[in-house]
Design a protein around this motif. Structure first.
Motif, PDB file in Angstrom:
ATOM      1  N   SER A 132       0.439  -1.183   0.108  1.00 38.82           N
ATOM      2  CA  SER A 132       0.248   0.279   0.118  1.00 38.82           C
ATOM      3  C   SER A 132       0.428   1.309   0.161  1.00 38.82           C
ATOM      4  O   SER A 132       0.432   2.828  -1.058  1.00 38.82           O
ATOM      5  CB  SER A 132      -0.986   0.101   1.648  1.00 38.82           C
ATOM      6  N   ALA A 133       1.747   1.279   0.758  1.00 38.18           N
ATOM      7  CA  ALA A 133       2.781   2.429   0.221  1.00 38.18           C
ATOM      8  C   ALA A 133       3.332   3.099  -0.808  1.00 38.18           C
ATOM      9  O   ALA A 133       2.950   4.681  -1.245  1.00 38.18           O
ATOM     10  CB  ALA A 133       3.991   1.985   1.713  1.00 38.18           C
ATOM     11  N   PRO A 134       3.710   2.561  -1.527  1.00 30.59           N
ATOM     12  CA  PRO A 134       4.063   2.416  -3.165  1.00 30.59           C
ATOM     13  C   PRO A 134       3.289   3.978  -3.833  1.00 30.59           C
ATOM     14  O   PRO A 134       3.165   4.171  -4.364  1.00 30.59           O
ATOM     15  CB  PRO A 134       4.445   1.137  -3.647  1.00 30.59           C
ATOM     16  N   ILE A 135       1.600   2.889  -3.627  1.00 33.19           N
ATOM     17  CA  ILE A 135       0.038   3.320  -3.787  1.00 33.19           C
ATOM     18  C   ILE A 135      -0.171   4.837  -3.291  1.00 33.19           C
ATOM     19  O   ILE A 135      -0.350   5.986  -4.139  1.00 33.19           O
ATOM     20  CB  ILE A 135      -0.927   2.652  -3.803  1.00 33.19           C
ATOM     21  N   LEU A 136       0.162   5.007  -1.659  1.00 38.04           N
ATOM     22  CA  LEU A 136       0.233   6.117  -1.347  1.00 38.04           C
ATOM     23  C   LEU A 136       1.014   7.094  -1.944  1.00 38.04           C
ATOM     24  O   LEU A 136       1.036   8.644  -2.456  1.00 38.04           O
ATOM     25  CB  LEU A 136       0.241   6.021   0.177  1.00 38.04           C
ATOM     26  N   GLU A 137       2.744   6.834  -2.023  1.00 41.07           N
ATOM     27  CA  GLU A 137       3.410   7.841  -2.791  1.00 41.07           C
ATOM     28  C   GLU A 137       3.199   7.966  -4.184  1.00 41.07           C
ATOM     29  O   GLU A 137       3.283   9.347  -4.552  1.00 41.07           O
ATOM     30  CB  GLU A 137       4.986   6.520  -2.399  1.00 41.07           C
ATOM     31  N   ASN A 138       2.446   7.123  -4.833  1.00 42.75           N
ATOM     32  CA  ASN A 138       3.010   7.430  -6.690  1.00 42.75           C
ATOM     33  C   ASN A 138       1.252   8.770  -6.258  1.00 42.75           C
ATOM     34  O   ASN A 138       0.915   8.887  -7.087  1.00 42.75           O
ATOM     35  CB  ASN A 138       2.459   6.009  -7.415  1.00 42.75           C
ATOM     36  N   LEU A 139       0.524   8.766  -5.204  1.00 39.10           N
ATOM     37  CA  LEU A 139      -0.722   9.842  -4.984  1.00 39.10           C
ATOM     38  C   LEU A 139      -0.389  10.878  -4.420  1.00 39.10           C
ATOM     39  O   LEU A 139      -1.149  12.043  -4.400  1.00 39.10           O
ATOM     40  CB  LEU A 139      -1.973   9.096  -4.820  1.00 39.10           C
ATOM     41  N   GLY A 140       0.859  10.908  -4.335  1.00 34.62           N
ATOM     42  CA  GLY A 140       1.070  12.156  -4.373  1.00 34.62           C
ATOM     43  C   GLY A 140       1.483  12.136  -2.538  1.00 34.62           C
ATOM     44  O   GLY A 140       2.240  13.511  -2.290  1.00 34.62           O
ATOM     45  N   ILE A 141       1.295  11.019  -1.782  1.00 34.80           N
ATOM     46  CA  ILE A 141       2.293  11.871  -0.626  1.00 34.80           C
ATOM     47  C   ILE A 141       3.499  11.069  -0.545  1.00 34.80           C
ATOM     48  O   ILE A 141       4.202   9.846   0.186  1.00 34.80           O
ATOM     49  CB  ILE A 141       1.481  10.417   0.866  1.00 34.80           C
ATOM     50  N   PRO A 142       4.139  12.039   0.171  1.00 34.61           N
ATOM     51  CA  PRO A 142       5.933  11.605   0.596  1.00 34.61           C
ATOM     52  C   PRO A 142       6.232  10.486   0.879  1.00 34.61           C
ATOM     53  O   PRO A 142       5.528  10.659   2.135  1.00 34.61           O
ATOM     54  CB  PRO A 142       6.587  13.122   1.013  1.00 34.61           C
ATOM     55  N   LYS A 143       7.456   9.767   1.073  1.00 34.24           N
ATOM     56  CA  LYS A 143       7.925   8.532   1.714  1.00 34.24           C
ATOM     57  C   LYS A 143       7.724   8.679   2.484  1.00 34.24           C
ATOM     58  O   LYS A 143       7.384   8.394   3.994  1.00 34.24           O
ATOM     59  CB  LYS A 143       8.620   8.175   0.722  1.00 34.24           C
ATOM     60  N   GLN A 144       8.419  10.315   3.576  1.00 32.52           N
ATOM     61  CA  GLN A 144       8.835  10.699   4.571  1.00 32.52           C
ATOM     62  C   GLN A 144       7.142  10.947   5.337  1.00 32.52           C
ATOM     63  O   GLN A 144       7.671  10.758   7.135  1.00 32.52           O
ATOM     64  CB  GLN A 144       9.703  11.260   4.757  1.00 32.52           C
ATOM     65  N   ARG A 145       6.244  10.688   5.223  1.00 37.21           N
ATOM     66  CA  ARG A 145       5.055  11.354   6.135  1.00 37.21           C
ATOM     67  C   ARG A 145       4.395  10.093   6.125  1.00 37.21           C
ATOM     68  O   ARG A 145       3.585   9.640   6.341  1.00 37.21           O
ATOM     69  CB  ARG A 145       4.069  12.016   4.783  1.00 37.21           C
ATOM     70  N   ILE A 146       4.803   8.657   5.828  1.00 38.74           N
ATOM     71  CA  ILE A 146       3.658   7.460   5.295  1.00 38.74           C
ATOM     72  C   ILE A 146       4.973   6.472   7.158  1.00 38.74           C
ATOM     73  O   ILE A 146       5.540   6.238   7.150  1.00 38.74           O
ATOM     74  CB  ILE A 146       3.804   6.961   5.050  1.00 38.74           C
ATOM     75  N   ILE A 147       3.858   6.346   8.210  1.00 38.74           N
ATOM     76  CA  ILE A 147       4.007   5.896   9.549  1.00 38.74           C
ATOM     77  C   ILE A 147       3.200   4.127   8.518  1.00 38.74           C
ATOM     78  O   ILE A 147       2.012   4.142   8.644  1.00 38.74           O
ATOM     79  CB  ILE A 147       3.718   6.023  10.058  1.00 38.74           C
ATOM     80  N   LEU A 148       4.393   3.259   8.435  1.00 37.84           N
ATOM     81  CA  LEU A 148       4.008   1.497   8.086  1.00 37.84           C
ATOM     82  C   LEU A 148       3.333   0.640   9.999  1.00 37.84           C
ATOM     83  O   LEU A 148       4.541   0.594  10.130  1.00 37.84           O
ATOM     84  CB  LEU A 148       4.277   1.359   7.221  1.00 37.84           C
ATOM     85  N   GLU A 149       1.938   0.436   9.402  1.00 33.70           N
ATOM     86  CA  GLU A 149       1.954  -0.515  10.572  1.00 33.70           C
ATOM     87  C   GLU A 149       2.221  -1.968   9.686  1.00 33.70           C
ATOM     88  O   GLU A 149       0.402  -2.220   9.074  1.00 33.70           O
ATOM     89  CB  GLU A 149       0.923  -0.439  11.460  1.00 33.70           C
ATOM     90  N   ARG A 150       2.806  -2.633  10.081  1.00 35.41           N
ATOM     91  CA  ARG A 150       2.641  -4.524   8.976  1.00 35.41           C
ATOM     92  C   ARG A 150       2.407  -5.575   9.571  1.00 35.41           C
ATOM     93  O   ARG A 150       2.621  -6.639   9.081  1.00 35.41           O
ATOM     94  CB  ARG A 150       3.670  -4.478   7.840  1.00 35.41           C
ATOM     95  N   ASP A 151       2.496  -5.632  10.880  1.00 31.71           N
ATOM     96  CA  ASP A 151       1.440  -6.639  11.479  1.00 31.71           C
ATOM     97  C   ASP A 151       0.447  -7.186  11.893  1.00 31.71           C
ATOM     98  O   ASP A 151      -0.250  -8.248  13.154  1.00 31.71           O
ATOM     99  CB  ASP A 151       2.314  -6.910  12.933  1.00 31.71           C
ATOM    100  N   SER A 152      -0.346  -6.320  12.119  1.00 32.10           N
ATOM    101  CA  SER A 152      -2.176  -6.531  12.598  1.00 32.10           C
ATOM    102  C   SER A 152      -2.436  -8.005  11.665  1.00 32.10           C
ATOM    103  O   SER A 152      -2.214  -7.537  10.143  1.00 32.10           O
ATOM    104  CB  SER A 152      -3.079  -5.250  12.606  1.00 32.10           C
ATOM    105  N   ARG A 153      -3.699  -8.618  11.822  1.00 30.99           N
ATOM    106  CA  ARG A 153      -4.151  -8.917  11.477  1.00 30.99           C
ATOM    107  C   ARG A 153      -5.840  -9.172  11.151  1.00 30.99           C
ATOM    108  O   ARG A 153      -6.633 -10.027  10.576  1.00 30.99           O
ATOM    109  CB  ARG A 153      -3.936 -10.606  11.708  1.00 30.99           C
ATOM    110  N   ASN A 154      -5.953  -7.807  12.285  1.00 30.51           N
ATOM    111  CA  ASN A 154      -7.979  -8.109  11.873  1.00 30.51           C
ATOM    112  C   ASN A 154      -7.805  -6.583  12.377  1.00 30.51           C
ATOM    113  O   ASN A 154      -6.937  -5.856  12.917  1.00 30.51           O
ATOM    114  CB  ASN A 154      -8.180  -8.804  13.039  1.00 30.51           C
TER     115      ASN A 154
END
Length: 255
Positions: A132-154
């Motif tokens: 999802s991060a690359p999609i948000l970046e391609n939509l114009g959000i700078p990479k440094q603004r994006i915080i990723l939580e990648r462990d949740s299952r629900n």
């Protein structure tokens, strides 16, 4: 188990029982299953189940001021297809990805958090946040603004892990972006986790009250609405019983 899948399996079971001494029961089961499938496909059942969910929270009021952060719940990207094709594959609920891009432009100081790992029962390396991060970046959000939580299952883990990750401070305002039908359960679990968020619903599946008693023109559309709504109501009930929400149908906070 998905509700529509259950009906199909009951139909198959009724056919298998036809060749046994339970044939009379099998015929009743087959008729019942067929009627339920028809109701799910063409009747207003899906709308009647969806409307209380989608209308529970009004559109977010921007007049209240700028948010400090924006939380985006996963559910748009298919991790298995994305891993197979080595590129993000959005299969549904694309509004969950589009809305934060618009909000990020409107509020340049707000932090953007995407929360979503994998809901697969068998653990894999594919994580929705990574695709999802690359999609948000391609939509114009700078990479440094994006915080990723990648462990949740629900949804429950979305709330718990996101709170641990961002450590919200008293007085901060955070928006929660997810599908309108999923918003009651999402708000409920964030409240239970002690993370006060404001609803920013997207991805509506029906136009509004005028469609409440409308019959579906295509059986596929009716089945999809019924399936989505039934799964969400089952999720709400399960979360209420297990103490992950305090209400069966959480609503806006009372002032």
């Amino acid at each position: 188990m998905l509700p529509i899948n259950l009906l199909v399996e009951l139909g198959i079971l009724s056919l298998l029982l036809m060749a046994t001494r339970l044939a009379a029961l099998a015929r009743k089961l087959a008729v019942t299953t067929l009627v339920l499938l028809a109701l799910s496909a063409f009747s207003p059942l899906g709308n009647l189940l969806l409307y209380p969910l989608e209308s529970r929270f009004p559109p977010w009021d921007s007049l209240r001021g700028a948010p400090d952060g924006i939380i985006v719940l996963g559910g748009s990207v298919d991790t298995d297809l994305s891993a197979a094709h080595r590129t993000p594959v959005v299969t549904h609920a694309a509004d969950r990805m589009l809305a934060p891009a618009e909000l990020a432009r409107r509020y340049p100081n707000a932090r953007i958090v995407f929360t979503g790992g994998t809901s697969n029962l068998i653990a894999t390396e594919a994580r929705e946040a990574d695709y999802s991060a690359p999609i948000l970046e391609n939509l114009g959000i700078p990479k440094q603004r994006i915080i990723l939580e990648r462990d949740s299952r629900n949804t429950w883990e979305n709330a718990i892990f996101t709170k641990q990750l961002v450590a919200p401070k008293p007085g901060e305002r955070w928006l929660l972006v997810t599908s309108a039908f999923h918003m009651p359960r999402s708000i409920g679990v964030f409240r239970e986790a002690g993370f006060d968020v404001e609803a920013y619903p997207v991805d509506w599946r029906m136009g509004g009250r005028d469609e409440l008693f409308a019959f579906a023109r295509k059986g596929r559309d009716g089945l999809e609405k019924t399936d989505v709504a039934m799964r969400e109501w089952i999720g709400l009930l399960a979360y209420r019983v297990t103490g992950r929400t305090r209400e069966l149908l959480p609503g806006p906070a009372k002032d």
